[in-house]
Design an enzyme around this catalytic site. Sequence first.
Site: not given
Length: 404
Positions: A222, A263-265, A302, A306, A332-333, A360
Amino acid sequence: MSQQLTNEYLTGLAKEFGTPLYVYHAEKIQEQYNKLTKAFNNSNTVFFYACKALTNINILRYIKSLGANVDCSSINEVRLALYAGFPPARILYTSNGIGFSEIEEAQALGVIINIDSLSNLEKFGKKFGRSYPVGVRLRPNIMAGGNLKISTGHDKSKFGIPVDQIEKVLDVVRRYDMNIADLHIHTGSEIKDADVFVKSIEILFDIIPHFKELKFIDLGGGFKVSDRRDFTETDIDAIAKKVNESFASHTQPGARNFQVWFEPGKFLVSQCGYFVTQVNVIKETSSATFVSVDSGFNHLIRPMFYDAYHHIENISNPSGPEKKYSVVGNICETDTFAWDRTLNEVREGDHLVFHNAGAYGFEMSSNFNSRFKPAEVMVKDGKAFLIRKRDVFEDLLRSQVLVD
Ligand SMILES: *Cc1c(COP(=O)(O)O)cnc(C)c1O
């Protein structure tokens, strides 16, 4: 100096490999990893790359070569990590509401396992007793992280066993004489504040005395990185200092010396990534000037999912006059990447680059609208390697079954 690919270089890659294109700069991952290892230099700390951020096997192999371990969130990620050459002892499987059969598979593969429910803990105890050390994922009931969607430790989150149910955990552990090797807390993503980790440690230290065989304290991931609007990056040095102090203050005589895990992503792979697109259409309207690129939330979700900010640059016209645009996709959205964004004048055919696209990005992409997933390129030692081919039409049909 911070590692950064130039506009000219990215333009060259767009021409060579086509767009939309994900580009990952390996040396930037190394730069980020070095920040972590340098900050925690004198302490017994191990980093597990949370690979759900980006699982291309070349990235996994590169991160393995740096010396990091890997944290997985599905059995297939475990398989990818094994495929990339991580030995089972360097693979951690932190579960989230998964079926017990996956935990059994992980056990058979010999990887480290964190269990996140009383139900699976009970099943694990019944089947393996104390024969296989295991970790427990706890929910600390604290709020941390960028927003509710990416916070995992608060008291309405599904993640982990709530700390207030610790008596139940202890009951299961006692009944099956289990060997609990680590306690895990992951509070969420984009945590700027070192005190969040200290709070997790405080909570854990109330619990630690109950687990006599504990060897590892897993504080999750995180860490936040700069996205060029909010320039703050989690102060890793401050976290290292506070975490080390906090552990030191709890070291009673005879206390065990815990190895600390993170646990870094995003921290490792966000900034290494560039998403290169090309402008299809410019549409002037009374409300906005829309720039439609050859992508959409099918490739980078993202912003829509988010409200994430991605810095966008027009690398084809970097000194053009600044104007305001709404940058949108071609699906188409509604798939807005950015509203009211200042860019150097955009012309059809220009290449727009989305920064911080490593984490991500590709990983959450889909074939929505029956469009192809982008290609991926890794730049290492000044050379560009295609590490995933762009989909072709056959890929859309591959697993479909035609019935008469
Ligand atoms: C997603 C996740 C991480 C990584 O989060 P980042 O914000 O990318 O650092 C770490 N640990 C667990 C258990 C996760 O689910």
